[in-house]
Write a protein that holds these residues in place. Structure first.
Motif, short mmCIF file in Angstrom:
data_model
loop_
_atom_site.label_atom_id
_atom_site.label_comp_id
_atom_site.label_asym_id
_atom_site.label_seq_id
_atom_site.Cartn_x
_atom_site.Cartn_y
_atom_site.Cartn_z
N PRO A 125 0.81 -1.05 -0.31
CA PRO A 125 0.07 0.16 0.19
C PRO A 125 0.78 0.95 -0.05
CG PRO A 125 -0.92 -1.19 1.56
CD PRO A 125 0.31 -2.12 0.94
N ALA A 126 2.10 1.34 0.85
CA ALA A 126 2.96 2.89 1.08
C ALA A 126 3.63 2.86 -0.16
CB ALA A 126 3.59 2.47 2.49
N LEU A 127 4.13 1.31 -0.93
CA LEU A 127 5.34 2.07 -1.56
C LEU A 127 3.97 1.67 -3.14
CD1 LEU A 127 7.63 1.45 -3.57
CD2 LEU A 127 7.25 -0.94 -3.36
N SER A 128 2.93 1.73 -3.85
CA SER A 128 2.33 2.35 -4.52
C SER A 128 1.48 3.65 -4.43
CB SER A 128 0.49 1.50 -4.47
OG SER A 128 -0.34 1.44 -5.79
N ASP A 129 1.18 4.12 -3.24
CA ASP A 129 0.85 5.44 -3.23
C ASP A 129 2.30 6.24 -3.47
OD1 ASP A 129 -1.59 4.77 -2.38
OD2 ASP A 129 -0.69 4.91 0.21
N PHE A 130 3.45 5.71 -3.41
CA PHE A 130 5.07 6.63 -3.36
C PHE A 130 4.99 6.75 -4.85
CE2 PHE A 130 9.62 5.96 -4.04
CZ PHE A 130 9.38 7.82 -3.20
N ILE A 131 4.79 5.55 -5.81
CA ILE A 131 4.96 5.31 -7.39
C ILE A 131 4.28 6.18 -7.86
CG2 ILE A 131 5.01 3.67 -9.70
CD1 ILE A 131 5.90 1.07 -7.35
N TYR A 132 2.47 5.71 -7.14
CA TYR A 132 1.49 7.24 -8.16
C TYR A 132 2.28 8.59 -7.15
CZ TYR A 132 -1.59 3.55 -9.56
OH TYR A 132 -1.70 1.84 -10.30
N GLU A 133 2.60 8.34 -6.17
CA GLU A 133 3.67 10.58 -6.91
C GLU A 133 4.13 10.57 -7.69
OE1 GLU A 133 4.55 10.61 -1.99
OE2 GLU A 133 2.39 9.88 -1.43
N ARG A 134 5.38 9.79 -7.02
CA ARG A 134 6.07 10.06 -8.33
C ARG A 134 5.87 9.94 -9.58
NH1 ARG A 134 7.57 9.92 -4.29
NH2 ARG A 134 7.53 11.96 -4.91
N LEU A 135 5.13 9.80 -10.35
CA LEU A 135 4.09 9.43 -11.66
C LEU A 135 3.18 10.70 -12.29
CD1 LEU A 135 3.40 8.33 -14.42
CD2 LEU A 135 1.44 6.74 -13.21
N ALA A 136 2.73 11.14 -10.64
CA ALA A 136 1.96 12.77 -11.45
C ALA A 136 3.20 13.27 -10.80
CB ALA A 136 0.82 12.13 -9.60
N GLY A 137 4.05 13.02 -10.38
CA GLY A 137 4.49 14.68 -10.11
C GLY A 137 5.73 14.55 -12.41
N SER A 138 5.72 13.53 -12.40
CA SER A 138 6.00 13.25 -13.52
C SER A 138 5.91 13.40 -14.92
CB SER A 138 7.15 11.41 -14.01
OG SER A 138 7.25 11.55 -15.09
N LEU A 139 4.28 13.39 -14.87
CA LEU A 139 3.17 13.74 -16.10
C LEU A 139 3.17 15.39 -16.02
CD1 LEU A 139 0.59 11.12 -15.44
CD2 LEU A 139 2.24 10.87 -16.48
N ARG A 140 3.06 15.45 -14.65
CA ARG A 140 3.01 16.99 -14.51
C ARG A 140 4.57 17.67 -15.68
NH1 ARG A 140 0.17 16.09 -9.80
NH2 ARG A 140 2.30 15.70 -8.18
N GLU A 141 5.64 17.15 -15.01
CA GLU A 141 6.57 17.81 -15.39
C GLU A 141 6.56 18.03 -17.09
OE1 GLU A 141 9.87 15.93 -13.35
OE2 GLU A 141 9.45 17.36 -11.91
N GLN A 142 5.58 16.42 -17.35
CA GLN A 142 5.50 16.38 -19.04
C GLN A 142 4.81 17.00 -19.69
OE1 GLN A 142 5.80 12.38 -20.29
NE2 GLN A 142 6.53 12.03 -18.10
N GLY A 143 3.82 17.99 -19.03
CA GLY A 143 2.92 19.61 -19.10
C GLY A 143 1.61 18.37 -19.80
N TYR A 144 1.46 17.67 -18.68
CA TYR A 144 -0.36 17.65 -18.60
C TYR A 144 -0.28 18.57 -17.50
CZ TYR A 144 0.49 13.47 -21.51
OH TYR A 144 1.20 12.79 -22.46
#
Length: 714
Positions: A546-565
């Protein structure tokens, strides 16, 4: 009020090269900001930083000799304390006024204002502006105190002033011993002091090639020009860096028409911080050394000697390299010869390590992994290797269902078993940066095949943002298994990143997992994959899924925002936590296309309203509709529209056509609007109410398969 330009310089012994750029920027920025805050420099004043191996300086435009006076309002005390029952000033008020240089005559001019708690008295007064000497002293002290010094030195002063000064006993703490301080306002010296030094107008140039010593500065604006002419020093970091880059390109072209120096911005910064008067020269070494893997030679030349190796058009190392010298002799042969003699033993060491390492196979080094501790709670590198093998085998079994690669299981297992063995080689022991790379070379030497060699070499990839991914599926699986083992193991024992502290680079590992799953189009589901990896550890860890899944989705969200979404687009897609990360890009594209439709805003708002209604409903609501209970025309029309649209949207979703799936839902806008205009959801009749909630649950499920469209509502 007239203004002049200001120049402040600290002349010191050789500063740490890797920190020089930040030191220069900090010194200039903090000093300028302090003078601006004190009203001595305008907000648009231009601060030019200077940083060389032996100096930190700043040139600031438009600095006043005195700041303008400013009106201030000072709170004195509550009225109840300041005035007696007859309104006369109390002794407390008179004492406070006297401390501020006023007397009882100022009482009638005091203002009454509420400070949020009670009525208080305030005094309006004119504060005289600070003189430049006062303000610069404060700014200089602040700039020195805030320098990002990597390691402070302590040294004793040999000369100084003041009754407390004792030669050889008065201690100063600074990054390096300071020997000079310049402070010029136009052509005038500003009397300030720092680090046991009094300000003046003299500085020093190049240790050996200065035309004059000391360099007596005419005024603030003459600083850079005089230092270059008389001191043989390019004082500005960026100007010196640009000159080195220019000379590197020119020297490479002279050495060979198709040669180019290795691109390394960090090395260029470091060399810029090591020289004051750059002079690029070409050196050579024996071609026999080119038998050693070029990564080894390049690394030893860059890391140990600060040279720029020369590559041919194909990116292959040549036997030529560029030296950035700090002197410009008429005959540079002695400088070149000295550097060639120095680099030869380094290259010989690399060749020796390479030859020695190849006398043992990677397979023969496997038992040695059991003697290398990985982590106190997670065991040895040998145990870690077995976990990586097990995770990789599970990944192969899952991925292989669709690919059917016969050799894949054997290649992946071999690479996973041998991936860490190069940690025990002499070459990696000397150059840890080469781990993985050397494993690939030694695997080829052992005849393990190109696929296995590439998988071993690539299993650390991506090492950093923008790094390339593993070149083939086997390498991707081993890399993914290695990163999952690290993440699951360390999360499982509570070793989570905190703030800016991430000693095990778990954020980087998470981004690596994301990139491999998304860019290499692996069909693995995230949370089942994490749970499967956790099972490999047995009782050593607590399942961190659970905690690691949250961590990965948080990193994914940050990465996507950096890509312009946009944040809305990212939130809408990730709110559903799609398990196959490779689908995220297509879902985002679908959401963006849907948001452009004229029906999008109304449907998003309706979706949000539906979600709120369902949350408030008592008990779970089943997405089920009884046609016999559809009493109102609007609810019957919505049910009919859903029956027509939902199959088409679902079919598109199942086929991965997410844009088409959302576009199909646009037809629901009018029946949805009509439903909310003409139907009371929470009807008195329990059966009608349950049926209408079931209709809304069916609508909600149909609309939120690709993304949570409510997140798009304004």
């Amino acid at each position: 009020m007239t203004t002049k330009n200001l120049l402040v310089e600290l002349f010191v012994e050789e500063l740490p090269p890797k920190a020089l750029k930040k030191l220069g920027e900090s010194f200039a920025g903090t000093l300028a900001a302090s003078l601006q805050a004190q009203g001595l420099a305008a907000a648009d004043a231009v601060a030019t930083p200077y940083a060389s191996p032996r100096r930190l300086a700043v040139h600031l435009t438009g600095v006043a000799s005195r700041a303008a006076d400013r009106a201030v309002q000072q709170k004195l005390m509550p009225v109840a304390v300041a005035l007696d029952a007859e309104g006369r000033p109390t002794p407390a008020l008179l004492k406070k006024l006297a401390a501020l240089g006023a007397d009882a005559s100022a009482v009638p001019e005091l203002k009454r204002q509420t400070d949020g708690k009670a009525e208080a008295l305030f005094l309006d007064k004119l504060m005289p502006g600070a003189t430049l000497a006062e303000g610069l002293q404060k700014a200089l002290d602040e700039a020195i105190a805030k320098l990002p010094i990597p390691k402070v030195m302590s040294y004793q002063l040999e000369s100084g002033e003041g009754p407390d000064f004792r030669p050889g006993w008065t201690t100063v703490h600074f990054v390096r011993p300071a020997h000079g301080l310049v402070a010029l306002h136009g052509a005038d010296v500003v009397p300030v002091a720092a680090l046991g030094l009094q300000s003046g107008r003299e500085t020093h140039g190049h240790r050996f090639e200065a035309a004059a010593d000391p360099v007596v500065l005419q005024d603030a604006d003459a600083y850079a020009g005089q230092l270059e002419r008389e001191g043989a020093v390019i004082a500005a970091f960026e100007a010196r860096r640009a000159e080195i880059a220019r000379q590197l390109a020119a020297a490479a072209a002279q050495a060979g028409s198709e040669l180019q120096p290795v691109r390394d911005e960090a090395l260029l910064d470091e060399v810029t911080a090591l020289v004051e008067r750059p002079n690029v020269l070409v050196g050579r070494f024996e071609e026999a050394f080119l038998e050693v893997p070029q990564e080894c030679l390049i690394l030893t030349m860059k890391a140990n000697q600060k040279y720029f190796p020369l590559l041919d058009r194909a990116g292959k190392l040549t036997n030529k390299f560029l030296i950035v010298s700090n002197i410009r002799p008429e005959d540079p042969s002695a400088v070149i010869g000295g550097n060639e003699r120095v680099v030869r033993p380094r290259l010989a060491d690399a060749k020796f390590f390479f030859d020695q390492d190849r006398k043992k196979t990677l397979e023969s080094r496997v038992p040695g992994l059991a003697k290398v501790v990985y982590h106190g709670k997670l065991g040895t590198q040998g145990e870690r290797m077995e976990r990586v093998r097990a995770i990789a085998a599970a990944l192969v079994a899952e991925v292989g269902k669709e690919l059917g690669c016969e050799r894949l299981p054997v290649e992946v297992d071999t690479a996973a078993r041998l991936a860490k063995t190069d940690l025990l080689t002499d070459m990696v022991g000397e150059f840890p940066e080469l781990q993985g790379i050397m494993g690939g070379y030694y695997a080829r030497h052992d005849g393990l095949g190109e696929k296995v060699a590439q998988a071993i070499e690539d299993h650390y990839k991506p090492r950093f943002a923008g790094d390339e991914l593993p070149r083939h599926l086997g390498g991707a699986i081993v890399a993914l298994a290695d990163k999952l083992e690290t993440l699951v193991g360390l999360f499982g024992i509570g070793q989570l990143p905190s703030g800016d502290k991430d000693p095990f680079a778990l954020r980087r590992h998470a981004l690596g997992v994301i990139r491999i799953l998304t860019e290499q189009r692996l069909s693995l589901e995230l949370e089942p994959t994490l749970r499967a990896a956790a099972q490999v550890f047995g009782e050593r860890i607590t399942d961190p899924t659970p905690a690691l899944s949250d961590f990965i989705y948080e990193r994914l969200a940050g990465s996507l925002r950096e890509q312009g979404y946009s944040a809305q687009e990212v939130d809408a897609v990730l709110a559903l936590r799609p398990q196959r990360l490779r689908e995220v890009g297509e879902r985002l594209a679908a959401v963006r296309a849907f948001a452009a439709l004229p029906e999008a805003a109304a449907l998003a708002a309706a979706n949000k309203r539906v979600g709120n209604i369902l949350k408030k409903a008592e008990g779970a609501v089943e997405p089920r509709v009884d046609a016999a209970l559809l009493k109102e025309p609007a609810e019957a029309a919505l049910a009919e529209a859903l029956a027509r649209v939902k199959p088409r949207a679902d079919a598109a979703f199942e086929g991965g056509e997410y844009t088409e799936s959302l576009r199909a839902l646009a037809a629901l806008r009018e029946p949805v609007d009509a439903f909310f205009d003409g139907v009371m959801v929470n009807a008195e009749d329990a059966a009608l109410r349950a049926n209408r909630l079931g209709l809304l649950a069916t609508l909600h499920a149909a609309m939120n398969r690709v993304a949570d469209l409510a997140r798009l509502a304004a």
